[in-house]
Design a protein around this motif. Structure first.
Motif, PDB file in Angstrom:
ATOM      1  N   ALA A 194     -34.187 -30.606 -41.754  1.00 14.96           N
ATOM      2  CA  ALA A 194     -34.275 -29.626 -42.837  1.00 14.96           C
ATOM      3  C   ALA A 194     -34.411 -28.207 -42.294  1.00 14.96           C
ATOM      4  CB  ALA A 194     -35.464 -29.958 -43.745  1.00 14.96           C
ATOM      5  N   VAL A 195     -35.210 -28.020 -41.242  1.00 14.88           N
ATOM      6  CA  VAL A 195     -35.398 -26.681 -40.677  1.00 14.88           C
ATOM      7  C   VAL A 195     -34.098 -26.168 -40.064  1.00 14.88           C
ATOM      8  CG1 VAL A 195     -36.601 -25.346 -38.915  1.00 14.88           C
ATOM      9  CG2 VAL A 195     -37.870 -26.997 -40.304  1.00 14.88           C
ATOM     10  N   VAL A 196     -33.423 -27.039 -39.296  1.00 15.28           N
ATOM     11  CA  VAL A 196     -32.156 -26.630 -38.683  1.00 15.28           C
ATOM     12  C   VAL A 196     -31.122 -26.310 -39.755  1.00 15.28           C
ATOM     13  CG1 VAL A 196     -30.222 -27.428 -37.271  1.00 15.28           C
ATOM     14  CG2 VAL A 196     -32.566 -27.851 -36.535  1.00 15.28           C
ATOM     15  N   GLY A 197     -31.043 -27.141 -40.796  1.00 14.61           N
ATOM     16  CA  GLY A 197     -30.108 -26.865 -41.881  1.00 14.61           C
ATOM     17  C   GLY A 197     -30.390 -25.541 -42.565  1.00 14.61           C
ATOM     18  N   THR A 198     -31.668 -25.240 -42.765  1.00 14.48           N
ATOM     19  CA  THR A 198     -32.035 -23.964 -43.389  1.00 14.48           C
ATOM     20  C   THR A 198     -31.623 -22.783 -42.519  1.00 14.48           C
ATOM     21  OG1 THR A 198     -33.924 -24.998 -44.504  1.00 14.48           O
ATOM     22  CG2 THR A 198     -33.974 -22.607 -44.270  1.00 14.48           C
ATOM     23  N   LEU A 199     -31.939 -22.854 -41.232  1.00 17.94           N
ATOM     24  CA  LEU A 199     -31.644 -21.737 -40.330  1.00 17.94           C
ATOM     25  C   LEU A 199     -30.142 -21.565 -40.131  1.00 17.94           C
ATOM     26  CD1 LEU A 199     -34.428 -22.248 -37.621  1.00 17.94           C
ATOM     27  CD2 LEU A 199     -34.393 -20.604 -39.502  1.00 17.94           C
ATOM     28  N   VAL A 200     -29.421 -22.670 -39.940  1.00 22.06           N
ATOM     29  CA  VAL A 200     -27.983 -22.572 -39.674  1.00 22.06           C
ATOM     30  C   VAL A 200     -27.240 -22.083 -40.909  1.00 22.06           C
ATOM     31  CG1 VAL A 200     -25.909 -23.894 -39.115  1.00 22.06           C
ATOM     32  CG2 VAL A 200     -28.024 -24.299 -37.858  1.00 22.06           C
ATOM     33  N   PHE A 239     -27.938 -18.436 -41.315  1.00 20.02           N
ATOM     34  CA  PHE A 239     -27.269 -17.655 -40.269  1.00 20.02           C
ATOM     35  C   PHE A 239     -25.783 -17.484 -40.568  1.00 20.02           C
ATOM     36  CE2 PHE A 239     -24.978 -17.595 -36.168  1.00 20.02           C
ATOM     37  CZ  PHE A 239     -25.464 -16.394 -35.665  1.00 20.02           C
ATOM     38  N   ILE A 240     -25.105 -18.564 -40.946  1.00 20.89           N
ATOM     39  CA  ILE A 240     -23.684 -18.478 -41.273  1.00 20.89           C
ATOM     40  C   ILE A 240     -23.462 -17.589 -42.494  1.00 20.89           C
ATOM     41  CG2 ILE A 240     -21.649 -19.793 -41.968  1.00 20.89           C
ATOM     42  CD1 ILE A 240     -22.753 -22.164 -40.405  1.00 20.89           C
ATOM     43  N   ALA A 241     -24.338 -17.741 -43.489  1.00 21.67           N
ATOM     44  CA  ALA A 241     -24.213 -16.900 -44.685  1.00 21.67           C
ATOM     45  C   ALA A 241     -24.367 -15.428 -44.351  1.00 21.67           C
ATOM     46  CB  ALA A 241     -25.255 -17.327 -45.724  1.00 21.67           C
ATOM     47  N   MET A 242     -25.309 -15.100 -43.463  1.00 22.49           N
ATOM     48  CA  MET A 242     -25.491 -13.700 -43.081  1.00 22.49           C
ATOM     49  C   MET A 242     -24.301 -13.185 -42.272  1.00 22.49           C
ATOM     50  SD  MET A 242     -28.311 -12.900 -44.489  1.00 22.49           S
ATOM     51  CE  MET A 242     -28.667 -11.309 -43.746  1.00 22.49           C
ATOM     52  N   SER A 291     -23.207 -22.716 -46.932  1.00 23.47           N
ATOM     53  CA  SER A 291     -23.280 -21.375 -46.355  1.00 23.47           C
ATOM     54  C   SER A 291     -22.375 -20.398 -47.101  1.00 23.47           C
ATOM     55  CB  SER A 291     -22.892 -21.417 -44.875  1.00 23.47           C
ATOM     56  OG  SER A 291     -23.742 -22.278 -44.154  1.00 23.47           O
ATOM     57  N   LEU A 292     -21.184 -20.857 -47.506  1.00 21.32           N
ATOM     58  CA  LEU A 292     -20.277 -19.998 -48.265  1.00 21.32           C
ATOM     59  C   LEU A 292     -20.870 -19.634 -49.629  1.00 21.32           C
ATOM     60  CD1 LEU A 292     -16.825 -21.665 -47.486  1.00 21.32           C
ATOM     61  CD2 LEU A 292     -17.705 -19.504 -46.597  1.00 21.32           C
ATOM     62  N   VAL A 293     -21.489 -20.622 -50.286  1.00 25.44           N
ATOM     63  CA  VAL A 293     -22.135 -20.341 -51.569  1.00 25.44           C
ATOM     64  C   VAL A 293     -23.281 -19.348 -51.384  1.00 25.44           C
ATOM     65  CG1 VAL A 293     -23.477 -21.353 -53.450  1.00 25.44           C
ATOM     66  CG2 VAL A 293     -21.462 -22.542 -52.576  1.00 25.44           C
ATOM     67  N   LEU A 294     -24.073 -19.550 -50.333  1.00 22.28           N
ATOM     68  CA  LEU A 294     -25.165 -18.602 -50.052  1.00 22.28           C
ATOM     69  C   LEU A 294     -24.625 -17.208 -49.776  1.00 22.28           C
ATOM     70  CD1 LEU A 294     -27.646 -20.611 -47.773  1.00 22.28           C
ATOM     71  CD2 LEU A 294     -28.040 -19.794 -50.094  1.00 22.28           C
ATOM     72  N   ALA A 295     -23.525 -17.118 -49.020  1.00 24.03           N
ATOM     73  CA  ALA A 295     -22.939 -15.809 -48.715  1.00 24.03           C
ATOM     74  C   ALA A 295     -22.510 -15.097 -49.989  1.00 24.03           C
ATOM     75  CB  ALA A 295     -21.757 -15.977 -47.764  1.00 24.03           C
ATOM     76  N   ILE A 296     -21.903 -15.834 -50.917  1.00 26.57           N
ATOM     77  CA  ILE A 296     -21.496 -15.240 -52.189  1.00 26.57           C
ATOM     78  C   ILE A 296     -22.707 -14.782 -52.988  1.00 26.57           C
ATOM     79  CG2 ILE A 296     -20.340 -15.708 -54.388  1.00 26.57           C
ATOM     80  CD1 ILE A 296     -18.578 -17.715 -52.862  1.00 26.57           C
ATOM     81  N   MET A 297     -23.805 -15.539 -52.898  1.00 29.44           N
ATOM     82  CA  MET A 297     -25.004 -15.196 -53.657  1.00 29.44           C
ATOM     83  C   MET A 297     -25.690 -13.943 -53.132  1.00 29.44           C
ATOM     84  SD  MET A 297     -26.836 -18.827 -54.475  1.00 29.44           S
ATOM     85  CE  MET A 297     -28.151 -17.940 -55.298  1.00 29.44           C
ATOM     86  N   ILE A 298     -25.777 -13.807 -51.803  1.00 26.25           N
ATOM     87  CA  ILE A 298     -26.524 -12.674 -51.247  1.00 26.25           C
ATOM     88  C   ILE A 298     -25.647 -11.441 -51.072  1.00 26.25           C
ATOM     89  CG2 ILE A 298     -28.116 -14.221 -50.080  1.00 26.25           C
ATOM     90  CD1 ILE A 298     -26.694 -13.711 -47.488  1.00 26.25           C
ATOM     91  N   GLY A 321     -31.581 -10.073 -48.351  1.00 24.12           N
ATOM     92  CA  GLY A 321     -30.580 -11.123 -48.465  1.00 24.12           C
ATOM     93  C   GLY A 321     -30.947 -12.363 -47.678  1.00 24.12           C
ATOM     94  N   LEU A 322     -31.496 -12.177 -46.473  1.00 22.04           N
ATOM     95  CA  LEU A 322     -31.907 -13.318 -45.656  1.00 22.04           C
ATOM     96  C   LEU A 322     -33.028 -14.092 -46.327  1.00 22.04           C
ATOM     97  CD1 LEU A 322     -31.779 -14.986 -43.096  1.00 22.04           C
ATOM     98  CD2 LEU A 322     -33.239 -13.294 -41.963  1.00 22.04           C
ATOM     99  N   GLY A 323     -33.982 -13.385 -46.901  1.00 20.38           N
ATOM    100  CA  GLY A 323     -35.063 -14.068 -47.618  1.00 20.38           C
ATOM    101  C   GLY A 323     -34.542 -14.876 -48.790  1.00 20.38           C
ATOM    102  N   ARG A 324     -33.547 -14.327 -49.500  1.00 21.23           N
ATOM    103  CA  ARG A 324     -32.938 -15.074 -50.612  1.00 21.23           C
ATOM    104  C   ARG A 324     -32.232 -16.316 -50.084  1.00 21.23           C
ATOM    105  NH1 ARG A 324     -30.392 -14.005 -55.706  1.00 21.23           N
ATOM    106  NH2 ARG A 324     -29.947 -16.067 -56.555  1.00 21.23           N
ATOM    107  N   ALA A 325     -31.545 -16.193 -48.961  1.00 19.79           N
ATOM    108  CA  ALA A 325     -30.809 -17.332 -48.400  1.00 19.79           C
ATOM    109  C   ALA A 325     -31.759 -18.430 -47.929  1.00 19.79           C
ATOM    110  CB  ALA A 325     -29.921 -16.864 -47.256  1.00 19.79           C
TER     111      ALA A 325
END
Length: 323
Positions: A84-90, A93-96, A184-191, A244-248
């Motif tokens: 879960a931690v790796v998935g959150t960070l990766v 990171f890709i979204a940013m 990650s793509l969805v997160l990128a669109i969101m932030i 944006g990172l905090g939102r992601a």
């Protein structure tokens, strides 16, 4: 003479009464603001204490190996935080990587290149995107982005980048459409709207004389953006990026729709995975005992990650001031 003395005495009494009234009002206002600030600190401390107390059974059962455990199995009552931690960070990171260059580029376009007739409609559209609920992004991602990823984008990535040594390991099957890259793509669109809106606002604070002087010396728009806009607004840009990172990091619903929710450490970013928030959302309703404590321990880790992001932002802003 006596009347004048009496009048002066009444005026002194009135002034003293008004002063006393103002002091009482100031004291009440001070106590109210102090109470509000204290309440925020107490709420923060209460959240930390509750998370630590409820997470203690997990650390008593697994020790700190919970932090680097790679297996999450409810039937076996074994829980590890790494997937879960790796998935959150990766995913963040890709979204940013996607959202930051796009957001800053759109902000530069709006402030430097966009025609006046288009500036307001585009800015309004960006602000509307920022107000869309996250569950809407998740639904759109599930019914539109996932089929596109499964049918066109992921097979293309597997046939191209997937054939490159070493890097290709990140684009290996299975690729059902849902997965880390899709999330990650969805997160990128969101932030993206947050980063764009804040970058646009901070770019607007650059003095017109400074901007015009740069153009007057023969600088191109790229040079003005690189040497004038970005250095002058560094603090604001850092704040927008960290927002944006905090939102992601903490996004739940949109990610849960499209990430696949597989609690296993994956080497491929196109395979199903999970994040801290998705893991909690998927399992919290039916969890009890050690599983519930492990989910709360994941929440504590997410809290620590968010705190570290905030601390990093403060440090970067302070370093920018020093420079």
């Amino acid at each position: 003479m006596a009347d004048a003395t009496q009048t002066a005495g009444f005026q002194a009494l009135d002034t003293s009464a008004v002063t006393r009234k103002f002091r009482i009002q100031d004291r009440i206002f001070y106590l109210m603001t102090l109470g509000s600030a204290t309440l925020v600190v107490l709420l923060l401390l209460a959240i930390i204490v509750v998370l630590i107390i409820d997470a203690l059974p997990t650390f008593q059962a697994f020790g700190f190996s919970f932090l680097w455990g790679t297996k999450w199995s409810a039937p076996a009552d074994i829980y590890g935080a790494v997937p879960a931690v790796v998935g959150t960070l990766v995913s963040s990171f890709i979204a940013m990587l996607i959202a930051v260059p796009l957001g800053i580029g759109i902000a530069i376009f709006l402030t430097e290149l966009c025609p006046g007739s288009l500036r307001r409609p585009i800015s309004t559209a960006i602000e509307l995107l920022a107000g869309i609920p996250s569950i809407i992004y998740g639904i759109v991602g599930l019914f539109i982005l996932v089929p596109l990823m499964q049918t066109y984008i992921l097979p293309f990535l597997m046939m191209t980048i997937g054939q490159v040594p070493l890097i290709g390991l990140l684009f290996q099957a299975p690729a059902p459409g849902v997965g880390l890259l899709t999330a990650s793509l969805v997160l990128a669109i969101m932030i993206l709207p947050f980063i764009t809106a804040i970058s646009r606002d901070v770019f607007s604070t650059v003095p017109p004389m400074l901007r015009e002087s740069a153009y007057g010396t023969g600088m191109t728009t790229w040079e003005v953006a690189r040497h004038i806009l970005i250095p002058y607004t560094r603090r604001g840009l850092v704040g927008g990026i960290m927002l944006g990172l905090g939102r992601a990091l903490g996004e739940t619903m949109a990610v849960t729709f499209v990430i696949g929710s597989v609690s296993r450490l994956q080497s491929s970013i196109i395979s199903p995975s999970t994040t801290i928030s998705a893991q909690i959302a998927n399992n919290f309703g039916d969890a009890d005992g050690l599983q519930l404590s492990s989910l709360i321990a994941l929440g504590l880790l997410l809290f620590v990650l968010s705190f570290c992001v905030l601390a990093l932002a403060r440090w970067m802003i302070g370093r920018g001031n020093a420079l």
